[in-house]
Design an enzyme around this catalytic site. Structure first.
Site, PDB file in Angstrom:
ATOM      1  N   LEU A 112     124.662 -57.037  55.533  1.00  0.00           N
ATOM      2  CA  LEU A 112     125.353 -55.772  55.743  1.00  0.00           C
ATOM      3  C   LEU A 112     126.707 -55.849  55.063  1.00  0.00           C
ATOM      4  O   LEU A 112     127.324 -56.915  55.011  1.00  0.00           O
ATOM      5  CB  LEU A 112     125.563 -55.500  57.240  1.00  0.00           C
ATOM      6  CG  LEU A 112     124.331 -55.255  58.122  1.00  0.00           C
ATOM      7  CD1 LEU A 112     124.778 -55.030  59.567  1.00  0.00           C
ATOM      8  CD2 LEU A 112     123.532 -54.071  57.629  1.00  0.00           C
ATOM      9  N   ASP A 113     127.177 -54.709  54.551  1.00  0.00           N
ATOM     10  CA  ASP A 113     128.522 -54.662  53.976  1.00  0.00           C
ATOM     11  C   ASP A 113     129.567 -55.031  55.027  1.00  0.00           C
ATOM     12  O   ASP A 113     129.354 -54.830  56.227  1.00  0.00           O
ATOM     13  CB  ASP A 113     128.854 -53.245  53.481  1.00  0.00           C
ATOM     14  CG  ASP A 113     127.990 -52.804  52.317  1.00  0.00           C
ATOM     15  OD1 ASP A 113     127.335 -53.664  51.715  1.00  0.00           O
ATOM     16  OD2 ASP A 113     127.984 -51.589  52.038  1.00  0.00           O
ATOM     17  N   VAL A 114     130.704 -55.522  54.577  1.00  0.00           N
ATOM     18  CA  VAL A 114     131.821 -55.823  55.476  1.00  0.00           C
ATOM     19  C   VAL A 114     132.194 -54.599  56.309  1.00  0.00           C
ATOM     20  O   VAL A 114     132.472 -54.690  57.504  1.00  0.00           O
ATOM     21  CB  VAL A 114     133.044 -56.318  54.674  1.00  0.00           C
ATOM     22  CG1 VAL A 114     134.274 -56.412  55.567  1.00  0.00           C
ATOM     23  CG2 VAL A 114     132.756 -57.673  54.034  1.00  0.00           C
TER      24      VAL A 114
ATOM     25  N   THR B 150     130.320 -52.111  57.214  1.00  0.00           N
ATOM     26  CA  THR B 150     129.200 -51.539  57.958  1.00  0.00           C
ATOM     27  C   THR B 150     128.927 -52.388  59.184  1.00  0.00           C
ATOM     28  O   THR B 150     128.839 -53.614  59.094  1.00  0.00           O
ATOM     29  CB  THR B 150     127.937 -51.472  57.076  1.00  0.00           C
ATOM     30  OG1 THR B 150     128.205 -50.670  55.937  1.00  0.00           O
ATOM     31  CG2 THR B 150     126.761 -50.889  57.846  1.00  0.00           C
TER      32      THR B 150
END
Length: 313
Positions: free
Chosen positions: A143-145, A147
């Site tokens: 997951l993105d930072v 998100t």
């Protein structure tokens, strides 16, 4: 977490929409870094505004020039340390499912010196698979930072092999909720558009011929005056996929300034990051063969922002 040796220099002009923002907040929005990290950059003297060193509480104004020197780490390593807000949703001998808070990366990487999921698991004594590159062992998806939400990590070698293949075969149910600007038309549909690195911007991606196949399905859960709450299912798992695809439809995630979101609306709803949450994760358990499914509630910042949008009706 890392040894910092080189500096990456960036020069940015403050846009109209960030007028009056604190400099650490403005930098977080412009660079896609956490506010903690941008505060550190200011405090360490790596930031100039119109040629002068600011305090992190100083405000920015349109047209001002920000100069930022970002220390880049030589290498990334896991440092065992508990991460505030990280929650273990499920674990057994094969897998561990975490509910990741915003501001936490999946694993250490060059250019990131903040907390990671792997740091937390090591810090609480969870042993994971040794498969994969040293700095991302056990990681089967990310997951993105910016998100929040559900993420699975393999504990056994068998689980790593099976889950990596499941993600390649697109048999994993990855359901996200996203609050996007405006009202997608049609209200449900599929975005099939290849994604590649942006040719002019670091850490950014774009829809581009010749990019990697990327397929996103969306449906509208709620339609409000300024924004729509969507449920999104991914067939593929490209970096920033939802953010790029929604921006390509001209309906970026609320708060996602990197991909063209309205900073005035982001400020109004109180967001320092994109409104995007990994809401549900389902897959065949690698050892039992049974379907397992996990849900995650929205974190407080997303709840507050959604309440503001609902109240605008």
């Amino acid at each position: 977490m890392t040894e910092e040796v080189e500096l990456e220099h960036k020069v940015l002009s403050v846009p109209e929409g960030l007028d009056g923002e604190r400099i650490d907040s403005a930098l977080a929005r412009l660079l896609g870094l956490s506010r903690t990290r941008t505060s550190e950059l200011v405090a360490e003297g790596h930031v100039l505004i119109d040629g002068h060193a600011p305090a992190k509480s100083d405000r920015v104004h349109p047209g001002s020039i920000l100069e930022v020197s970002i220390p880049a780490p030589r290498r990334a390593v896991v440092v065992p340390s508990e991460v505030e807000g990280m929650r273990i949703v499920f674990q057994d001998d094969d897998i561990v499912v975490v509910d990741k808070p915003v501001g936490v990366a999946a694993h250490p990487s060059v250019g990131w010196d903040g907390p990671t999921v792997l740091d937390h698991l090591a810090g609480i004594g969870v042993r994971i698979s040794t498969s994969g590159a040293p700095e991302r062992r056990g990681i089967v998806h990310r997951l993105d930072v910016g998100t929040s939400g559900l993420m699975a990590v393999a504990k056994s070698e068998h689980a790593y092999t099976v889950l990596k293949q499941a993600f390649r075969d697109r048999t994993v149910d990855k359901t996200y909720h996203a609050l996007v600007q405006g009202h997608p038309d049609p209200h449900m549909g599929t975005i099939d558009a290849p994604i590649a690195r942006h040719p002019k911007h670091d850490f950014k991606f774009t829809v581009k011929d010749g990019g990697r196949e990327s397929v996103t399905h969306y449906d509208t859960l709620e339609a409000h005056r300024f924004a729509s709450l969507l449920t999104i299912n991914l067939e593929t798992g490209r970096t920033h996929q939802i953010r790029v695809h929604m921006a390509a439809l001209h309906h970026p995630c609320v708060g996602d300034l990197m991909y063209g979101a309205d900073p005035t609306l982001a400020k109004r709803v109180g967001l320092d990051r994109q409104w995007l949450h990994a809401y549900r994760l389902g897959f065949i358990h690698p050892r039992t063969g049974e379907h397992v499914e996990f849900d995650s509630v929205y974190p407080d910042d997303l709840v507050r922002a959604l309440e503001v949008v609902r109240a605008s009706d």
